[in-house]
Structures are given as C-alpha cells and as structure tokens.
Design an enzyme around this catalytic site. Structure first.
Site, PDB file in Angstrom:
ATOM      1  N   SER A   1      35.929  44.202  36.723  1.00 41.73           N
ATOM      2  CA  SER A   1      35.217  45.281  36.476  1.00 41.73           C
ATOM      3  C   SER A   1      33.818  44.853  36.159  1.00 41.73           C
ATOM      4  O   SER A   1      32.691  44.491  36.669  1.00 41.73           O
ATOM      5  CB  SER A   1      35.604  46.271  35.533  1.00 41.73           C
ATOM      6  OG  SER A   1      35.134  47.469  35.602  1.00 41.73           O
ATOM      7  N   ARG A   2      33.642  44.082  34.892  1.00 40.58           N
ATOM      8  CA  ARG A   2      32.360  43.720  34.484  1.00 40.58           C
ATOM      9  C   ARG A   2      32.521  42.619  33.226  1.00 40.58           C
ATOM     10  O   ARG A   2      33.581  42.991  32.531  1.00 40.58           O
ATOM     11  CB  ARG A   2      31.317  44.696  33.804  1.00 40.58           C
ATOM     12  CG  ARG A   2      30.535  45.647  34.880  1.00 40.58           C
ATOM     13  CD  ARG A   2      29.481  44.566  35.817  1.00 40.58           C
ATOM     14  NE  ARG A   2      28.875  45.349  36.495  1.00 40.58           N
ATOM     15  CZ  ARG A   2      29.013  45.541  37.836  1.00 40.58           C
ATOM     16  NH1 ARG A   2      30.429  45.066  38.333  1.00 40.58           N
ATOM     17  NH2 ARG A   2      28.582  46.138  38.651  1.00 40.58           N
TER      18      ARG A   2
ATOM     19  N   ASP B   1      37.058  38.265  38.019  1.00 40.30           N
ATOM     20  CA  ASP B   1      36.061  38.032  39.058  1.00 40.30           C
ATOM     21  C   ASP B   1      34.874  38.373  38.517  1.00 40.30           C
ATOM     22  O   ASP B   1      33.754  38.326  39.153  1.00 40.30           O
ATOM     23  CB  ASP B   1      36.329  39.122  40.065  1.00 40.30           C
ATOM     24  CG  ASP B   1      35.475  38.989  41.246  1.00 40.30           C
ATOM     25  OD1 ASP B   1      35.447  38.017  41.790  1.00 40.30           O
ATOM     26  OD2 ASP B   1      34.917  40.107  41.490  1.00 40.30           O
TER      27      ASP B   1
ATOM     28  N   GLU C   1      27.690  35.508  33.681  1.00 44.32           N
ATOM     29  CA  GLU C   1      27.776  35.261  35.050  1.00 44.32           C
ATOM     30  C   GLU C   1      26.381  35.103  35.682  1.00 44.32           C
ATOM     31  O   GLU C   1      26.139  34.488  36.682  1.00 44.32           O
ATOM     32  CB  GLU C   1      28.841  36.175  35.722  1.00 44.32           C
ATOM     33  CG  GLU C   1      28.095  37.607  36.006  1.00 44.32           C
ATOM     34  CD  GLU C   1      29.004  38.409  36.960  1.00 44.32           C
ATOM     35  OE1 GLU C   1      30.279  38.569  36.881  1.00 44.32           O
ATOM     36  OE2 GLU C   1      28.629  39.041  37.696  1.00 44.32           O
TER      37      GLU C   1
ATOM     38  N   HIS D   1      32.444  37.058  41.331  1.00 41.52           N
ATOM     39  CA  HIS D   1      32.048  38.386  41.648  1.00 41.52           C
ATOM     40  C   HIS D   1      31.986  38.615  43.025  1.00 41.52           C
ATOM     41  O   HIS D   1      31.166  39.000  43.712  1.00 41.52           O
ATOM     42  CB  HIS D   1      30.758  38.647  41.115  1.00 41.52           C
ATOM     43  CG  HIS D   1      30.398  40.047  40.554  1.00 41.52           C
ATOM     44  ND1 HIS D   1      30.002  40.348  39.524  1.00 41.52           N
ATOM     45  CD2 HIS D   1      30.800  41.129  41.315  1.00 41.52           C
ATOM     46  CE1 HIS D   1      29.923  41.936  39.551  1.00 41.52           C
ATOM     47  NE2 HIS D   1      30.695  42.263  40.614  1.00 41.52           N
TER      48      HIS D   1
ATOM     49  N   ALA E   1      34.944  40.480  44.396  1.00 40.48           N
ATOM     50  CA  ALA E   1      35.850  41.276  44.857  1.00 40.48           C
ATOM     51  C   ALA E   1      35.405  42.428  46.148  1.00 40.48           C
ATOM     52  O   ALA E   1      36.151  43.032  46.667  1.00 40.48           O
ATOM     53  CB  ALA E   1      36.470  42.235  43.496  1.00 40.48           C
TER      54      ALA E   1
HETATM   55  P1  NAD Z   1      34.633  55.070  38.538  1.00 39.14           P
HETATM   56  O1  NAD Z   1      33.419  55.583  38.015  1.00 39.14           O
HETATM   57  O2  NAD Z   1      35.005  55.686  39.824  1.00 39.14           O
HETATM   58  O3  NAD Z   1      35.651  54.849  37.374  1.00 39.14           O
HETATM   59  C1  NAD Z   1      35.457  54.425  36.298  1.00 39.14           C
HETATM   60  C2  NAD Z   1      36.411  55.189  35.531  1.00 39.14           C
HETATM   61  O4  NAD Z   1      36.148  54.732  34.194  1.00 39.14           O
HETATM   62  C3  NAD Z   1      36.141  56.696  35.200  1.00 39.14           C
HETATM   63  O5  NAD Z   1      37.491  57.279  35.254  1.00 39.14           O
HETATM   64  C4  NAD Z   1      35.486  56.837  33.714  1.00 39.14           C
HETATM   65  O6  NAD Z   1      36.038  57.987  33.072  1.00 39.14           O
HETATM   66  C5  NAD Z   1      36.314  55.788  33.374  1.00 39.14           C
HETATM   67  N1  NAD Z   1      35.690  55.271  31.749  1.00 39.14           N
HETATM   68  C6  NAD Z   1      34.304  55.633  31.574  1.00 39.14           C
HETATM   69  N2  NAD Z   1      34.223  55.144  30.170  1.00 39.14           N
HETATM   70  C7  NAD Z   1      35.288  54.659  29.806  1.00 39.14           C
HETATM   71  C8  NAD Z   1      35.680  54.109  28.723  1.00 39.14           C
HETATM   72  N3  NAD Z   1      34.668  54.159  27.503  1.00 39.14           N
HETATM   73  N4  NAD Z   1      36.884  54.031  28.418  1.00 39.14           N
HETATM   74  C9  NAD Z   1      37.719  53.835  29.508  1.00 39.14           C
HETATM   75  N5  NAD Z   1      37.549  54.330  30.620  1.00 39.14           N
HETATM   76  C10 NAD Z   1      36.250  54.835  30.865  1.00 39.14           C
HETATM   77  O7  NAD Z   1      34.285  53.646  38.850  1.00 39.14           O
HETATM   78  P2  NAD Z   1      35.121  52.553  40.096  1.00 39.14           P
HETATM   79  O8  NAD Z   1      34.466  52.753  41.331  1.00 39.14           O
HETATM   80  O9  NAD Z   1      36.285  52.834  39.924  1.00 39.14           O
HETATM   81  O10 NAD Z   1      34.681  51.179  39.638  1.00 39.14           O
HETATM   82  C11 NAD Z   1      35.088  50.553  38.256  1.00 39.14           C
HETATM   83  C12 NAD Z   1      34.235  49.371  38.000  1.00 39.14           C
HETATM   84  O11 NAD Z   1      34.393  48.287  38.985  1.00 39.14           O
HETATM   85  C13 NAD Z   1      32.771  49.596  38.015  1.00 39.14           C
HETATM   86  O12 NAD Z   1      32.222  50.200  36.946  1.00 39.14           O
HETATM   87  C14 NAD Z   1      32.031  48.216  38.269  1.00 39.14           C
HETATM   88  O13 NAD Z   1      31.773  47.722  37.075  1.00 39.14           O
HETATM   89  C15 NAD Z   1      33.384  47.458  38.799  1.00 39.14           C
HETATM   90  N6  NAD Z   1      33.062  46.963  40.208  1.00 39.14           N
HETATM   91  C16 NAD Z   1      33.140  45.610  40.338  1.00 39.14           C
HETATM   92  C17 NAD Z   1      33.148  44.929  41.607  1.00 39.14           C
HETATM   93  C18 NAD Z   1      33.237  43.680  42.038  1.00 39.14           C
HETATM   94  O14 NAD Z   1      33.031  43.134  42.993  1.00 39.14           O
HETATM   95  N7  NAD Z   1      34.120  42.982  41.164  1.00 39.14           N
HETATM   96  C19 NAD Z   1      32.796  46.069  42.597  1.00 39.14           C
HETATM   97  C20 NAD Z   1      32.716  47.227  42.576  1.00 39.14           C
HETATM   98  C21 NAD Z   1      33.050  47.900  41.105  1.00 39.14           C
END
Ligand code: NAD
Length: 345
Positions: A228-229, A253, A258, A290, A292
């Site tokens: 995620s981050r 990832d 980073e 990063h 994914a």
């Molecule tokens: P999304 O918006 O569909 O889902 C995020 C979820 O997190 C939501 O259900 C939201 O309610 C929940 N959330 C918000 N605040 C929260 C908290 N304080 N505690 C717990 N849950 C909480 O997002 P997504 O498309 O599923 O993406 C998730 C994350 O993946 C993104 O935020 C991004 O950081 C990461 N990402 C990484 C890559 C990569 O290449 N590694 C690529 C895309 C996204």
C-alpha cells in the site's frame, strides 16, 4: 496542441502513453517533479506526475506561476500532493482504479515468496545447490488473513486468500457491511491474524499505524505484506519485530523512504539508508520496488484514464476523477462540498 510535462517518465510509461495519445504534446522528463524541476513545465498547461514526485506547496506555487492548471496523477494514491496549496489554483485528477488484480496478485506473490522462501530457493538452484534445508514454510490453507482496508485491492486480495482456503478477518475505518466480511477492530485483527496485508491509503490517521505497540499485539510468527504505502509501517519497529521473531517474514512493495531510491538503479553506489539496508539484508524480507501495479493491463488503463482525465479538463467538462482537500478517501465525490458543475472549484 496542449502541452503536458510528464515527470519521472519510464520506458514503460512512454510505451503506453505514446500508443494511446493522439491529442497532446507529451514532454517526457526522467527527473522527479519538485520545486526545482518544476521549471521544466514552462510552456505546458498540464503536468503528469507519479507516486514519488514531490507536489508540495512550493512545487505547486511554481507550477501555477508557470501557467499549469491541471495535475494529472497517473496513480491512485495522492499522499504526495499538498491539496490545500492546489485548491482554487490547479485541479488535481487521478486514476482511482486501474487493475486491483495487478496489486492483489503481487501481494499474493510476495506472501508465497516469503513463506516458501522462493527467493532463497531460486539463488540456491542457480548455484547448483539443491539442498532444501532451511526452506520450510507453512500451509496457507486454514490460516487467517487479516486485511486492513477493504476497498478494491483489499477485496481482490481477500478473494485470492479464499482461493487458498484461508479464513478472513478485516478492519476498515469505513466498513462496508454489504460485503459479508467479518469486520473486527484493529486490535482483534492483530491478535487473530497469521498474515496481515495492508490495503488502506496513507493519511494522517494511518501513518505508522503499525508501530511498536501494534507489533506487540500480533501473534508470534506472522507474515506482513505491504503493497500500500511505506509510511503505514514504522520500519524501525518492523526491524525489531523481525529480530524478535514476531514477524516470520515480510513482503514489502513499498518503503517509507522509497522516494529517494525506488525506480532507479543504485547497484553501483549502494544506498545510504541504513534501515533499508538492514531490511534488505534479512533473509526473511523480500522488497520489490513499488512494482505491484506493473502489468500490461494496468499500464494501458493508467494511460487511457489519464488521457481521458486531461480531455475532461480541457473540454471544461465535469472532472470525474478530481480530488481536492475536502474530498474524503472512499467517498470522494459525495463529500466534496465545493463541487460546482462537477468540478471541485
Ligand atoms: P480503495 O480506496 O478502493 O480502498 C481503500 C480502503 O481503505 C477503503 O475501504 C477505505 O475505507 C479504507 N480506509 C480508509 N482509511 C482507513 C483507515 N484509517 N483504516 C483502515 N482502512 C481505511 O483503494 P485501493 O484501490 O484498494 O488501494 C489501496 C491502496 O493501495 C492505495 O491507497 C494505494 O496506497 C495502494 N496502491 C499501491 C499500488 C502499488 O503499486 N504498490 C498501486 C495502487 C494502489
């Protein structure tokens, strides 16, 4: 033709944007965007940026002064953008979803790798070492996966875990009861999970959500997966949890510092970041850079949606994928009080 300054450009970005672009003059720059490199956008009306570009107030003020009126993020996350600085000056659009499968499948790949020590096995057999001592893993079948964040990627990862016969518990700040998932509070998730996978955004509430105290509440010997981050996890606390055997394996990832290193080749000079070096030296940690999101399907969606976002901006239409500082994660459109004619301002 409108001109777009495209920062942190990589060959795979160019491939897909050049294939799909017909309307814009794209100026590709390898540099990351920051206050200094913003000057490269002179003469451009739009900027296209990525996860490790620095869109702080100074960068945004500089872009505004240069006449840039839209920042098209070619990613979902936007924790690197100072939205308050951009508000009423520069519209910020993003790609909210491109392929949850790309990220979820990579997360599963990391889990399989650290559990079954595939990274060690790969190196051994390449060296004609066919000894399998020390490579013992666990069955994922019957284990409990704790999913933090049940949005698009979290839910897709959950399906993959179900395919392995795993049980699921989940924590989300905004639970979606319609999903029929067993939601628990964070403490219970930490106590019950054999695998913890992070899928929530980086916000002020989630920064270092896994630090020393939550690590202490986890079962002994769990796997931690973070696609995620990086800043969701306190890396120093993670090192300690790995040393104490609390974490059996970590697949990462993302990493909190980073931006200094990822997406570039440091193999000749090494890195100055001691925490990153220590993590990379651990036999039970696998770090990818990063990547994914990096599938053909995701790259083509990212390019198409980013170009559509620019089309909407330049045709003065509503901005489907705009984000501003009043928008809340997960409820982006509904919560933006200032929305007028489909734009945040
Ligand atoms: P999304 O918006 O569909 O889902 C995020 C979820 O997190 C939501 O259900 C939201 O309610 C929940 N959330 C918000 N605040 C929260 C908290 N304080 N505690 C717990 N849950 C909480 O997002 P997504 O498309 O599923 O993406 C998730 C994350 O993946 C993104 O935020 C991004 O950081 C990461 N990402 C990484 C890559 C990569 O290449 N590694 C690529 C895309 C996204």
């Amino acid at each position: 033709m409108k001109k777009v300054a495209f920062f942190d450009a990589k060959p795979y970005d160019r491939e897909w944007f050049d294939k799909l672009n017909q309307k814009y003059e794209l100026h590709y720059f390898e540099s990351k965007l920051d206050e200094e490199t913003a000057e490269l956008a002179r003469g451009c009306q739009a900027v296209c940026a990525f996860v490790n570009d620095n869109l702080d107030k100074r960068t945004i003020d500089k872009l505004y002064e240069l006449g840039v009126r839209v920042i098209a993020m070619r990613c979902a996350g936007y924790s690197n953008v100072d939205f308050r600085a951009a508000y009423k000056k520069i519209h910020v659009v993003r790609v909210p979803a491109y392929s949850p499968h790309a990220v979820a499948e990579h997360a599963m790949g990391l889990l399989l790798m650290v559990n079954r020590k595939l990274h060690k096995a790969y190196n051994r057999t390449r060296d004609f070492n066919f000894n399998i001592s020390g490579l013992t893993g666990v069955d994922l079948y019957g284990k409990t996966a704790g999913i933090i964040g049940t949005g698009k990627i979290g839910r897709t990862f959950m399906e993959l875990c179900r395919g392995f016969g795993m049980k699921i518990v989940a924590y989300d700040a905004f639970p979606n009861e319609k999903l029929g998932i067993e939601y628990v509070d964070l403490d219970e998730l930490l106590r019950r999970s054999d695998v913890i996978s992070l899928h929530c955004p980086l916000t002020d509430q989630t920064r270092h959500m896994l630090d020393e105290a939550p690590f202490a509440k986890m079962k002994r010997g769990i796997f931690l997966i973070n696609t995620s981050r990086g800043e969701l996890v306190d890396s120093v606390a993670l090192l300690k949890a790995l040393d104490e055997g609390k974490i059996r394996g970590a697949g990462l990832d993302v990493y909190e510092e980073e931006a200094d290193y990822f997406f570039s080749d440091w193999s000749m000079s090494g890195v100055q970041d001691d925490v990153l070096s220590l993590l990379l030296n651990k036999p039970n940690v696998v770090i990818t850079s990063h990547q994914a999101f990096l599938t053909e399907e995701a790259l083509s969606s990212i390019a198409r949606i980013t170009l559509d976002n620019l089309d909407e901006f330049f045709s003065d239409g509503p901005l489907t994928n705009e984000v501003c500082y009043q928008c809340e994660s997960g409820k982006i459109r509904e919560n933006c009080r200032e929305m007028r004619g489909g734009r945040c301002f």
